[in-house]
Design a protein around this motif. Structure first.
Motif, PDB file in Angstrom:
ATOM      1  N   LEU A 415     -36.160 -83.363  -2.356  1.00 55.59           N
ATOM      2  CA  LEU A 415     -34.923 -83.609  -3.119  1.00 55.59           C
ATOM      3  C   LEU A 415     -33.948 -84.453  -2.300  1.00 55.59           C
ATOM      4  O   LEU A 415     -33.249 -85.314  -2.848  1.00 55.59           O
ATOM      5  CB  LEU A 415     -34.264 -82.279  -3.490  1.00 55.59           C
ATOM      6  N   ALA A 416     -33.901 -84.193  -1.005  1.00 54.06           N
ATOM      7  CA  ALA A 416     -33.020 -84.983  -0.136  1.00 54.06           C
ATOM      8  C   ALA A 416     -33.391 -86.462  -0.213  1.00 54.06           C
ATOM      9  O   ALA A 416     -32.513 -87.333  -0.327  1.00 54.06           O
ATOM     10  CB  ALA A 416     -33.112 -84.473   1.302  1.00 54.06           C
ATOM     11  N   TRP A 417     -34.674 -86.756  -0.159  1.00 53.98           N
ATOM     12  CA  TRP A 417     -35.117 -88.146  -0.245  1.00 53.98           C
ATOM     13  C   TRP A 417     -34.781 -88.760  -1.600  1.00 53.98           C
ATOM     14  O   TRP A 417     -34.409 -89.941  -1.690  1.00 53.98           O
ATOM     15  CB  TRP A 417     -36.625 -88.232   0.007  1.00 53.98           C
ATOM     16  N   MET A 418     -34.887 -87.978  -2.667  1.00 52.77           N
ATOM     17  CA  MET A 418     -34.570 -88.506  -3.999  1.00 52.77           C
ATOM     18  C   MET A 418     -33.097 -88.914  -4.072  1.00 52.77           C
ATOM     19  O   MET A 418     -32.746 -89.970  -4.607  1.00 52.77           O
ATOM     20  CB  MET A 418     -34.901 -87.475  -5.081  1.00 52.77           C
ATOM     21  N   HIS A 419     -32.226 -88.085  -3.501  1.00 54.82           N
ATOM     22  CA  HIS A 419     -30.795 -88.426  -3.477  1.00 54.82           C
ATOM     23  C   HIS A 419     -30.537 -89.615  -2.564  1.00 54.82           C
ATOM     24  O   HIS A 419     -29.699 -90.479  -2.871  1.00 54.82           O
ATOM     25  CB  HIS A 419     -29.971 -87.217  -3.023  1.00 54.82           C
ATOM     26  N   ASP A 420     -31.244 -89.677  -1.455  1.00 53.01           N
ATOM     27  CA  ASP A 420     -31.022 -90.753  -0.503  1.00 53.01           C
ATOM     28  C   ASP A 420     -31.448 -92.109  -1.067  1.00 53.01           C
ATOM     29  O   ASP A 420     -30.792 -93.126  -0.822  1.00 53.01           O
ATOM     30  CB  ASP A 420     -31.783 -90.459   0.797  1.00 53.01           C
ATOM     31  N   LEU A 421     -32.545 -92.117  -1.824  1.00 51.24           N
ATOM     32  CA  LEU A 421     -33.065 -93.373  -2.380  1.00 51.24           C
ATOM     33  C   LEU A 421     -32.521 -93.687  -3.770  1.00 51.24           C
ATOM     34  O   LEU A 421     -32.712 -94.789  -4.275  1.00 51.24           O
ATOM     35  CB  LEU A 421     -34.598 -93.311  -2.454  1.00 51.24           C
ATOM     36  N   GLY A 422     -31.891 -92.700  -4.406  1.00 57.19           N
ATOM     37  CA  GLY A 422     -31.429 -92.909  -5.771  1.00 57.19           C
ATOM     38  C   GLY A 422     -32.558 -92.800  -6.788  1.00 57.19           C
ATOM     39  O   GLY A 422     -32.537 -93.477  -7.822  1.00 57.19           O
ATOM     40  N   VAL A 423     -33.539 -91.930  -6.531  1.00 55.30           N
ATOM     41  CA  VAL A 423     -34.638 -91.695  -7.467  1.00 55.30           C
ATOM     42  C   VAL A 423     -34.279 -90.496  -8.342  1.00 55.30           C
ATOM     43  O   VAL A 423     -34.222 -89.368  -7.872  1.00 55.30           O
ATOM     44  CB  VAL A 423     -35.957 -91.424  -6.721  1.00 55.30           C
ATOM     45  N   GLY A 424     -33.982 -90.762  -9.614  1.00 57.18           N
ATOM     46  CA  GLY A 424     -33.611 -89.681 -10.527  1.00 57.18           C
ATOM     47  C   GLY A 424     -32.170 -89.242 -10.389  1.00 57.18           C
ATOM     48  O   GLY A 424     -31.676 -88.450 -11.189  1.00 57.18           O
ATOM     49  N   PHE A 425     -31.462 -89.727  -9.362  1.00 53.22           N
ATOM     50  CA  PHE A 425     -30.059 -89.409  -9.110  1.00 53.22           C
ATOM     51  C   PHE A 425     -29.363 -90.681  -8.642  1.00 53.22           C
ATOM     52  O   PHE A 425     -30.010 -91.592  -8.128  1.00 53.22           O
ATOM     53  CB  PHE A 425     -29.911 -88.360  -7.992  1.00 53.22           C
ATOM     54  N   PRO A 426     -28.040 -90.743  -8.767  1.00 52.35           N
ATOM     55  CA  PRO A 426     -27.311 -91.818  -8.074  1.00 52.35           C
ATOM     56  C   PRO A 426     -27.476 -91.637  -6.555  1.00 52.35           C
ATOM     57  O   PRO A 426     -27.580 -90.510  -6.075  1.00 52.35           O
ATOM     58  CB  PRO A 426     -25.852 -91.594  -8.502  1.00 52.35           C
ATOM     59  N   LYS A 427     -27.518 -92.733  -5.828  1.00 50.62           N
ATOM     60  CA  LYS A 427     -27.653 -92.635  -4.374  1.00 50.62           C
ATOM     61  C   LYS A 427     -26.483 -91.834  -3.806  1.00 50.62           C
ATOM     62  O   LYS A 427     -25.324 -92.079  -4.142  1.00 50.62           O
ATOM     63  CB  LYS A 427     -27.673 -94.016  -3.733  1.00 50.62           C
ATOM     64  N   ASN A 428     -26.806 -90.869  -2.936  1.00 52.96           N
ATOM     65  CA  ASN A 428     -25.763 -90.008  -2.381  1.00 52.96           C
ATOM     66  C   ASN A 428     -26.242 -89.493  -1.024  1.00 52.96           C
ATOM     67  O   ASN A 428     -26.936 -88.475  -0.939  1.00 52.96           O
ATOM     68  CB  ASN A 428     -25.472 -88.846  -3.339  1.00 52.96           C
ATOM     69  N   ARG A 429     -25.874 -90.172   0.048  1.00 52.54           N
ATOM     70  CA  ARG A 429     -26.319 -89.790   1.385  1.00 52.54           C
ATOM     71  C   ARG A 429     -25.731 -88.431   1.799  1.00 52.54           C
ATOM     72  O   ARG A 429     -26.412 -87.641   2.477  1.00 52.54           O
ATOM     73  CB  ARG A 429     -25.921 -90.873   2.394  1.00 52.54           C
TER      74      ARG A 429
END
Length: 471
Positions: A415-429
């Motif tokens: 999930l952390a990677w999905m947020h980091d890359l913006g996969v399925g979520f807006p990018k959010n480091r």
């Protein structure tokens, strides 16, 4: 002189045997069950569980408890629910028994909804959570220790209710006083750590551990599967002195008395040569016995021996057959292994659809890293035929369940990677780092490395595909 006719032989009695009780021997219960006394079938099942009536064959136990449950015996429905691998079926059986006022079933239903259920039966809506909490509270107030343990657990973790460590300790110690060793152990951990700014109380913690050990010793004599807990206590020294010889003795004795899982644990000793001579052939025999008795982990361990060539030929069809049998028995690690082989066509026909379905099953049933394995396939391959947006949405649901409900760092890290890359979520480091920290805290070493240096942290296998232009 006439001879009197010979007396006719006495007629066989047509009177059926009386119903049996737990004080009767197994043969009496079997005869009464065969004669149609369904409550005797339930009592025979309970005697088997106590190690007093042969091996604990799960198929046989399911048959006996189902007969009594179909006749509306609440205790049998509760026992049947604990044996079946499908949580939705178990929940229906617990509810049926709970509706009659059988409190242990109410507690088990609450535990399924609040703590251990799959994605199909977990309480998520506020009304469902309140109803599940009410069941647990009713069970606890009625003297069912496990219900108190469940309440202590949810207040300790703060899921799905607000965290309250004071209430948690109250419920856990109450459960301990009522005879649930798990309540004693969790309460002892809270006292040892001194949570919420409280000073640690190691003396109280040790007393709770000793109480837990005494309870498990007693429970092992009453119900054979409780001996599995006793194994852990001897292995870790909780509440007693660490005693590996006693640990081995409990495993071997429990296996001889008919407990399938203890046969698996004893087989592992033989396979690894832990305190005994290494013997792959004997280990395989114990695994086979457990597998035949319906213990999925036995089939899994035997498949591993075949795969490694340890005492058995490496036979891919045999491995696949054992994994399928184990998966059907509810051992989720086998479902994941079989899914991996199906995706690669490793010894079995390549079948991506079945691979996805098996991973879905493992995820739903809280299989270790099952949700993460499902996400890897959904996000890392286009050939499954699922549109990417749908695949991303399903991956998010699976990873969220694995991270939040199963508390697996493997899923939190993805999930952390999905947020980091913006996969399925807006990018959010920021959110990515919070999830990575959660994963690290749960023991996912790759997440700990990523937190130190994102460029060096290992990435999930789907990342390269996710970086490609979307179709």
């Amino acid at each position: 002189m006439t001879t009197a006719p010979a007396a006719a032989p006495p007629k066989a009695s047509t009177t059926p045997p009386p119903p049996c009780t737990l004080a009767d021997v197994a043969d009496a219960c079997k005869a009464a069950c065969d004669a149609g006394h369904v409550l005797s079938c339930r009592n025979l099942g309970l005697l088997i569980q106590q190690g007093k009536a042969g091996r604990q064959n799960k198929g046989r136990l399911v048959e006996l408890f189902r007969k009594a449950c179909d006749a509306d015996d609440a205790e049998a429905c509760d026992e049947l629910g604990s044996l079946l691998p499908e949580d939705s079926v178990s929940a229906a059986l617990y509810r049926k028994a709970c509706d009659t006022g059988y409190m242990p079933a109410c507690g088990h239903l609450a535990g399924l909804l609040l703590v251990n259920g799959d994605m199909g039966v977990l309480a998520e809506k506020e009304a469902d959570i309140k109803a599940a909490m009410a069941l647990a509270q009713k069970g606890c107030e009625s003297g069912h220790a496990n219900s108190c343990t469940i309440l202590g657990g949810v207040f300790r973790k703060g899921k799905p209710v607000k965290k309250d460590h004071r209430l948690a300790k109250q419920y856990l110690e109450r459960a301990c006083d009522m005879g649930d060793h798990r309540g004693c152990v969790v309460a002892s951990i809270m006292y040892e750590r001194g949570w919420d700014g409280e000073q640690a109380d190691t003396i109280r913690s040790r007393k709770l551990e000793q109480r837990a050990f005494a309870l498990v010793q007693s429970a092992c004599t009453e119900k054979l599967q409780h001996c599995e807990y006793l194994v852990d206590y001897y292995a870790t020294g909780i509440g007693t002195s660490e005693d590996l010889a006693k640990e081995r003795e409990v495993k071997r004795d429990g296996c001889d008395r008919g407990a399938p899982h203890l046969c698996v644990l004893w087989g592992i000793h033989l396979e690894q040569g832990r305190g005994v001579s290494q013997d792959f052939a004997s280990a395989g025999q114990f695994y086979r016995t457990a597998c035949d008795d319906g213990e999925g982990s036995g089939c899994y361990r035997l498949a591993y021996l075949h795969a490694a060539g340890h005492g058995f030929p490496k036979d891919e069809s045999k491995i696949a057959s054992l994994l399928s049998e184990s998966c059907d028995l509810g051992f989720m690690a086998s479902c994941i292994w079989l899914a991996t082989k199906q995706r690669a066509g490793d010894g079995v026909p390549k079948d991506l659809k079945s691979s996805v379905d098996l991973r879905r099953r493992a995820c739903s049933h809280r299989g270790k890293e099952g949700c993460g394995q499902l996400a890897l396939l959904l996000l890392g391959a286009d050939e499954h035929g699922i549109p990417r947006k749908e695949a991303e949405a399903e991956a998010i649901r699976a990873l969220t369940f694995g991270c939040e409900q199963v508390e697996s760092g493997y899923e939190c890290y993805q999930l952390a990677w999905m947020h980091d890359l913006g996969v399925g979520f807006p990018k959010n480091r920021t959110r990515a780092r919070a999830l990575a920290q959660q994963a690290c805290d749960l023991g996912e070493t790759a997440a700990c490395q990523w937190l130190k240096d994102p460029a060096k942290g290992p990435s999930p296998t789907w990342v390269n595909l996710a970086k490609q232009p979307k179709k």
